[in-house]
Design a protein around this motif. Structure first.
Motif, PDB file in Angstrom:
ATOM      1  N   VAL A 104       0.840  -1.206   0.000  1.00 34.42           N
ATOM      2  CA  VAL A 104       0.000   0.000   0.000  1.00 34.42           C
ATOM      3  C   VAL A 104       0.873   1.253   0.000  1.00 34.42           C
ATOM      4  O   VAL A 104       0.673   2.165  -0.813  1.00 34.42           O
ATOM      5  CB  VAL A 104      -0.948   0.003   1.211  1.00 34.42           C
ATOM      6  CG1 VAL A 104      -1.681   1.342   1.317  1.00 34.42           C
ATOM      7  CG2 VAL A 104      -1.953  -1.142   1.108  1.00 34.42           C
ATOM      8  N   ASP A 105       1.831   1.291   0.906  1.00 34.30           N
ATOM      9  CA  ASP A 105       2.691   2.475   1.017  1.00 34.30           C
ATOM     10  C   ASP A 105       3.505   2.708  -0.251  1.00 34.30           C
ATOM     11  O   ASP A 105       3.779   3.847  -0.634  1.00 34.30           O
ATOM     12  CB  ASP A 105       3.646   2.325   2.213  1.00 34.30           C
ATOM     13  CG  ASP A 105       2.913   2.323   3.540  1.00 34.30           C
ATOM     14  OD1 ASP A 105       1.734   2.746   3.576  1.00 34.30           O
ATOM     15  OD2 ASP A 105       3.506   1.865   4.550  1.00 34.30           O
ATOM     16  N   ILE A 124      -5.811  -4.932   4.844  1.00 27.80           N
ATOM     17  CA  ILE A 124      -4.927  -3.798   4.560  1.00 27.80           C
ATOM     18  C   ILE A 124      -4.961  -3.452   3.077  1.00 27.80           C
ATOM     19  O   ILE A 124      -5.037  -2.280   2.693  1.00 27.80           O
ATOM     20  CB  ILE A 124      -3.502  -4.123   5.027  1.00 27.80           C
ATOM     21  CG1 ILE A 124      -3.473  -4.249   6.561  1.00 27.80           C
ATOM     22  CG2 ILE A 124      -2.507  -3.072   4.543  1.00 27.80           C
ATOM     23  CD1 ILE A 124      -2.166  -4.741   7.118  1.00 27.80           C
ATOM     24  N   LEU A 125      -4.913  -4.467   2.234  1.00 31.35           N
ATOM     25  CA  LEU A 125      -4.969  -4.219   0.792  1.00 31.35           C
ATOM     26  C   LEU A 125      -6.288  -3.565   0.403  1.00 31.35           C
ATOM     27  O   LEU A 125      -6.331  -2.688  -0.464  1.00 31.35           O
ATOM     28  CB  LEU A 125      -4.797  -5.525   0.024  1.00 31.35           C
ATOM     29  CG  LEU A 125      -3.443  -6.237   0.154  1.00 31.35           C
ATOM     30  CD1 LEU A 125      -3.448  -7.508  -0.682  1.00 31.35           C
ATOM     31  CD2 LEU A 125      -2.293  -5.326  -0.265  1.00 31.35           C
ATOM     32  N   GLU A 126      -7.362  -3.969   1.044  1.00 31.70           N
ATOM     33  CA  GLU A 126      -8.677  -3.408   0.735  1.00 31.70           C
ATOM     34  C   GLU A 126      -8.726  -1.923   1.069  1.00 31.70           C
ATOM     35  O   GLU A 126      -9.251  -1.118   0.289  1.00 31.70           O
ATOM     36  CB  GLU A 126      -9.750  -4.180   1.507  1.00 31.70           C
ATOM     37  CG  GLU A 126     -11.166  -3.870   1.051  1.00 31.70           C
ATOM     38  CD  GLU A 126     -12.187  -4.829   1.640  1.00 31.70           C
ATOM     39  OE1 GLU A 126     -13.260  -4.346   2.042  1.00 31.70           O
ATOM     40  OE2 GLU A 126     -11.914  -6.037   1.692  1.00 31.70           O
ATOM     41  N   LYS A 127      -8.173  -1.545   2.205  1.00 30.90           N
ATOM     42  CA  LYS A 127      -8.145  -0.124   2.567  1.00 30.90           C
ATOM     43  C   LYS A 127      -7.313   0.680   1.571  1.00 30.90           C
ATOM     44  O   LYS A 127      -7.607   1.853   1.305  1.00 30.90           O
ATOM     45  CB  LYS A 127      -7.581   0.040   3.983  1.00 30.90           C
ATOM     46  CG  LYS A 127      -8.526  -0.425   5.085  1.00 30.90           C
ATOM     47  CD  LYS A 127      -7.910  -0.202   6.461  1.00 30.90           C
ATOM     48  CE  LYS A 127      -8.858  -0.664   7.570  1.00 30.90           C
ATOM     49  NZ  LYS A 127      -8.256  -0.492   8.919  1.00 30.90           N
ATOM     50  N   GLY A 128      -6.260   0.048   1.038  1.00 26.54           N
ATOM     51  CA  GLY A 128      -5.401   0.760   0.097  1.00 26.54           C
ATOM     52  C   GLY A 128      -5.847   0.627  -1.352  1.00 26.54           C
ATOM     53  O   GLY A 128      -5.230   1.226  -2.235  1.00 26.54           O
ATOM     54  N   GLY A 129      -6.900  -0.152  -1.601  1.00 31.35           N
ATOM     55  CA  GLY A 129      -7.394  -0.317  -2.958  1.00 31.35           C
ATOM     56  C   GLY A 129      -6.461  -1.100  -3.858  1.00 31.35           C
ATOM     57  O   GLY A 129      -6.434  -0.899  -5.072  1.00 31.35           O
ATOM     58  N   ILE A 130      -5.686  -2.024  -3.273  1.00 31.59           N
ATOM     59  CA  ILE A 130      -4.737  -2.828  -4.036  1.00 31.59           C
ATOM     60  C   ILE A 130      -5.367  -4.192  -4.346  1.00 31.59           C
ATOM     61  O   ILE A 130      -5.729  -4.930  -3.430  1.00 31.59           O
ATOM     62  CB  ILE A 130      -3.430  -3.069  -3.253  1.00 31.59           C
ATOM     63  CG1 ILE A 130      -2.845  -1.758  -2.730  1.00 31.59           C
ATOM     64  CG2 ILE A 130      -2.432  -3.855  -4.108  1.00 31.59           C
ATOM     65  CD1 ILE A 130      -2.233  -0.891  -3.774  1.00 31.59           C
ATOM     66  N   PRO A 131      -5.530  -4.572  -5.602  1.00 38.09           N
ATOM     67  CA  PRO A 131      -6.108  -5.887  -5.893  1.00 38.09           C
ATOM     68  C   PRO A 131      -5.158  -7.022  -5.540  1.00 38.09           C
ATOM     69  O   PRO A 131      -3.938  -6.897  -5.669  1.00 38.09           O
ATOM     70  CB  PRO A 131      -6.364  -5.832  -7.406  1.00 38.09           C
ATOM     71  CG  PRO A 131      -5.484  -4.765  -7.929  1.00 38.09           C
ATOM     72  CD  PRO A 131      -5.283  -3.778  -6.817  1.00 38.09           C
ATOM     73  N   SER A 132      -5.738  -8.119  -5.071  1.00 34.19           N
ATOM     74  CA  SER A 132      -4.994  -9.350  -4.809  1.00 34.19           C
ATOM     75  C   SER A 132      -5.468 -10.384  -5.822  1.00 34.19           C
ATOM     76  O   SER A 132      -6.626 -10.783  -5.822  1.00 34.19           O
ATOM     77  CB  SER A 132      -5.257  -9.848  -3.383  1.00 34.19           C
ATOM     78  OG  SER A 132      -4.665 -11.125  -3.183  1.00 34.19           O
ATOM     79  N   ILE A 133      -4.567 -10.819  -6.684  1.00 34.60           N
ATOM     80  CA  ILE A 133      -4.926 -11.698  -7.794  1.00 34.60           C
ATOM     81  C   ILE A 133      -4.290 -13.070  -7.598  1.00 34.60           C
ATOM     82  O   ILE A 133      -3.073 -13.191  -7.456  1.00 34.60           O
ATOM     83  CB  ILE A 133      -4.472 -11.091  -9.131  1.00 34.60           C
ATOM     84  CG1 ILE A 133      -5.109  -9.713  -9.330  1.00 34.60           C
ATOM     85  CG2 ILE A 133      -4.802 -12.015 -10.293  1.00 34.60           C
ATOM     86  CD1 ILE A 133      -4.535  -8.927 -10.482  1.00 34.60           C
ATOM     87  N   GLY A 134      -5.122 -14.101  -7.566  1.00 34.79           N
ATOM     88  CA  GLY A 134      -4.604 -15.463  -7.491  1.00 34.79           C
ATOM     89  C   GLY A 134      -4.167 -15.922  -6.126  1.00 34.79           C
ATOM     90  O   GLY A 134      -3.308 -16.802  -6.009  1.00 34.79           O
TER      91      GLY A 134
END
Length: 415
Positions: A104-105, A124-134
């Motif tokens: 995220v940072d 944490i990824l959800e708050k930062g808008g980072i997709p998690s793929i696979g």
């Protein structure tokens, strides 16, 4: 070599899902080709355990790194060179959360092929808008399979107990199956899955629960055979599964999730493992004639190994973790190329949610516009599993030729 003794935790993650970095481990593992991409670079992160006593997946990260090297040689994503960093989750919540926060940072484009039974990463990824793929779908908090930023295509850890009964019915015509699970709350629903799978296939099931500390599986094997069962499915870790196979010998047929027992240990089991079946999400490497994309995958791994990446070595490759890690980067490439404007985590996530008919050749086409209707599995976008059987003489698996839809099996069993 990859260790597969995390099945108890893996089962716990699947059960919880069905109910309703150490940042010092981060390294830049791939650089863009100098004659290729020219636009601003984007970054991916693979979050996997690398330094635990039992559960490590260097080959999963290795596959992602090899895919990125090849992607950069093709020109990157719309001219953007791609960097991939590997962060050691240590299969520990604090370490995994530190990896996610670094993503995220650092404004990473996406996390690819994450594995952690501990959980905590997706929040944490959800708050930062980072997709998690696979992701592997095994997070103990169920978030791999429910978080709006997660895109999972590996259903083996979720459906395998439901698929074992149909698989054994198709291959050896069983009428009764033993179900051996740990006697812990987290595994309580695995027996339910096996029961639903049995009902859908017309196979009677009998669950036997064992303590985590069980070391003598002879009485367990005897209970299975005395009940008239011809086969058994196991919600057990690798050592326990081996113990049960040694105790039951070739009197029983066995079924488990692909990758739970290493090929090396199946070789050691000799003839006792001649009736061992597995349920996997991806084709086997020896099926390249049917799945030509496997040839490209292996060529990219060979090239990365030749370039000095030991994580791409042949002896580490496994159809579950290697293919899973490689496919995540293929998704980033295909979907990323459809993004108009700036290529960011936000724009990639938006495009992912609009993507359907995504053909990766090694799994059925993916539709990210429709969530899974099974409660707790909303972010699982592939329900197809493939049957495998171990061949002691050739010391490898071969495909049974049968595929199974886990969602349809559960639906049929619930009627």
């Amino acid at each position: 070599m990859r260790s597969r003794s995390a099945m108890a935790a893996l089962a716990a993650g699947a059960t919880l899902a069905l109910a309703a970095c150490g940042s010092s481990g981060t390294t830049g593992e791939s650089s863009p080709a100098t004659d290729g991409p020219k636009a601003s670079p984007v970054k991916l992160m693979s979050i996997v355990p690398l330094t635990t006593p039992t559960t490590n997946f260097p080959e999963q990260a290795g596959a992602a790194k090899a895919a990125v090297r090849a992607l950069n040689k093709r020109g990157g994503i719309n001219g953007h060179p791609v960097q991939i960093d590997v962060c050691d989750s240590k299969n520990d919540q604090a370490a995994g959360e530190a990896c996610a926060q670094k993503a995220v940072d650092g404004k990473y484009l996406a996390v690819v092929s994450a594995f952690s039974t501990a959980g905590g990463i997706n929040a944490i990824l959800e708050k930062g808008g980072i997709p998690s793929i696979g992701a592997s779908g095994v997070a103990g908090d169920g978030s791999d399979l429910t978080s709006k930023i997660s895109f999972v295509y590996q259903p083996a850890s979720t459906y395998y107990e439901a698929v074992c009964a149909p698989l054994l019915k198709d291959t050896i015509k069983i009428s009764k199956m033993g179900v051996v699970n740990y006697d812990i709350a987290a595994a309580s629903r695995l027996g339910v899955l096996a029961g639903l799978g049995g009902k859908s296939a017309g196979v009677d099931t009998q669950e036997i629960k064992v303590a985590l500390t069980t070391s003598d599986y002879a009485p367990i094997a005897a209970r299975v055979t005395d009940a008239g069962a011809q086969g058994v499915t196991m919600g057990l870790a690798e050592a326990s599964s081996i113990g049960l196979i040694q105790a039951g010998g070739d009197k029983l047929s066995y079924c488990h999730a692909a990758g739970t027992i290493s090929d090396a240990n199946l070789v050691k089991l000799g003839s006792a493992a001649k009736n061992f079946y597995a349920v996997g999400a991806f084709p086997l490497f020896n099926q390249s004639a049917k799945y030509p994309e496997l040839t490209r995958l292996e060529s990219e791994l060979d090239a990365d190994f030749a370039a000095g990446d030991s994580d791409a070595a042949k002896n580490l490759r496994h159809s579950t973790s290697t293919i899973g890690g490689w496919l995540a980067v293929q998704i980033v490439e295909q979907v990323g190329k459809k993004v108009t404007g700036d290529l960011t985590a936000k724009s990639l996530l938006t495009q992912l949610n609009q993507t359907k008919g995504l053909n990766l050749q090694l799994i059925p086409p993916l539709d990210f516009t429709k969530t899974n209707p099974v409660p707790g599995l909303t972010r699982l976008f592939n329900n197809t599993l493939l049957g495998q059987k171990w061949d002691p003489a050739k010391k490898t698996f071969f495909a049974t030729g049968k595929s199974y839809d886990g969602q349809k099996i559960l639906t049929a069993g619930a009627k």
